[in-house]
Design an enzyme around this catalytic site. Structure first.
Site, PDB file in Angstrom:
ATOM      1  N   SER A   8     -17.084  80.191  25.168  1.00 49.51           N
ATOM      2  CA  SER A   8     -16.563  79.987  26.499  1.00 49.51           C
ATOM      3  C   SER A   8     -15.422  78.926  26.617  1.00 49.51           C
ATOM      4  O   SER A   8     -15.363  78.369  25.730  1.00 49.51           O
ATOM      5  CB  SER A   8     -17.734  79.828  27.384  1.00 49.51           C
ATOM      6  OG  SER A   8     -17.309  79.504  28.556  1.00 49.51           O
ATOM      7  N   TYR A  17     -24.530  73.861  29.273  1.00 52.14           N
ATOM      8  CA  TYR A  17     -24.085  75.115  28.650  1.00 52.14           C
ATOM      9  C   TYR A  17     -22.819  74.628  28.069  1.00 52.14           C
ATOM     10  O   TYR A  17     -22.338  75.311  27.011  1.00 52.14           O
ATOM     11  CB  TYR A  17     -23.621  75.867  30.162  1.00 52.14           C
ATOM     12  CG  TYR A  17     -22.848  77.133  29.686  1.00 52.14           C
ATOM     13  CD1 TYR A  17     -23.563  78.255  29.315  1.00 52.14           C
ATOM     14  CD2 TYR A  17     -21.461  77.276  29.820  1.00 52.14           C
ATOM     15  CE1 TYR A  17     -22.899  79.428  29.071  1.00 52.14           C
ATOM     16  CE2 TYR A  17     -20.877  78.499  29.707  1.00 52.14           C
ATOM     17  CZ  TYR A  17     -21.492  79.411  29.359  1.00 52.14           C
ATOM     18  OH  TYR A  17     -20.820  80.704  29.132  1.00 52.14           O
TER      19      TYR A  17
END
Length: 282
Positions: free
Chosen positions: A142, A155
């Site tokens: 990401s 995350y």
């Protein structure tokens, strides 16, 4: 150029979100897809969609956070289908929260799902790839792994770990015929975690369609791309790369950019919603 047709591809998170779009793209390339997910219903739906596209799909219902049992899963897969040629570590989870409010269970859930399970699956599949001097590991990371984001720090840590681990293995196994790619999309429209939050994405942050991310995965395999950044358009991708480059020498400048384009505020709102939902369930 790598030909995907007739390759066996293990895809985690195959029952929903981006995983379904990656499965569709693989089907169009005539790959045999081994889909992993906790949802049998979702896997069956993906299977039917893949078959309608002329592809082959075999689903295995499994929770990859059970890392100690992944060896059993891989043995079962090896006994059922041909050896895995390509592994796509796609499964991901995020929990929006102020760091001080995370529980140990939250930390373990995100890090195990996003990073440790991917590492263990790769470790288990590498021996047969090394024997054949062929294989490709694709890790869906990401932009949050390139630049940390507030209220989603675990995350970010897990996705940054994926990028660095991919980088390390690519160098370590450079002479083996096994390739490694890290895919770094920004916000994804229409499906997945971005949509699940129920909050609009700031205009300047940019969004990408899941079909475009899936196409980037295919291209990364075909052209052996080490790292791919995906964000709305070619111009947005270029500017994102420039911003990350600046961030290496002036990280606080990029902090200010993130505040300006309202990324920090969006995540704060997501954390507040999460806290409210937890309170309502208590």
């Amino acid at each position: 150029m790598t030909i995907i047709a007739n390759k066996t591809v293990l895809l985690t998170g195959a029952s929903r979100g981006l995983g379904v779009h990656i499965a569709h793209a693989l089907a169009k390339e005539q790959a045999t897809i081994i889909g992993i997910s906790r949802s049998k219903t979702g896997l069956n739906k993906t299977r039917d969609e893949v078959k309608s596209l002329g592809g082959k799909f075999i689903g295995f219902t499994f929770d990859i956070t059970n890392v100690e049992q992944l060896s059993v899963l891989i043995q079962h897969i090896n006994n059922t289908v041909s050896p895995v040629d390509i592994l796509i570590n796609n499964t991901g989870v995020e929990i929006y929260q102020s760091f001080a409010n995370y529980s140990l269970k939250d930390l373990q859930s995100v890090l195990t799902t996003n990073l440790l399970a991917a590492m263990e699956l790769t470790r288990l599949l590498l021996p047969t790839m090394l024997e054949r001097n062929s294989g490709h590991i694709v890790n869906i990371s990401s932009l949050a792994g390139k630049k940390g984001v507030p209220y989603n720090s675990i995350y970010s840590a897990s996705k940054a770990g994926l990028i660095m681990w991919t980088d390390s293995l690519r160098q370590e196994l450079a002479s083996t015929g096994i390739n490694f790619s890290a895919i770094c999309p920004g916000y994804i429209s229409e499906t997945g975690m971005t949509v699940d939050s129920g909050l609009p994405i700031p205009t300047l942050a940019g969004t990408s369609k899941p079909e475009e991310v899936a196409k980037a995965v295919i291209k990364a395999i075909q052209k052996n791309k080490a790292e791919v950044i995906i964000n709305e358009s070619a111009i947005a991708e270029f500017l994102t790369k420039v911003m990350f480059g600046i961030g290496q020498v002036a990280p606080q400048f990029v902090d200010a950019v993130y505040r300006w384009i309202a990324v920090a505020r969006l995540n704060q709102m997501r954390a507040e919603n999460f806290a409210k939902n937890q309170y309502n369930r208590a």
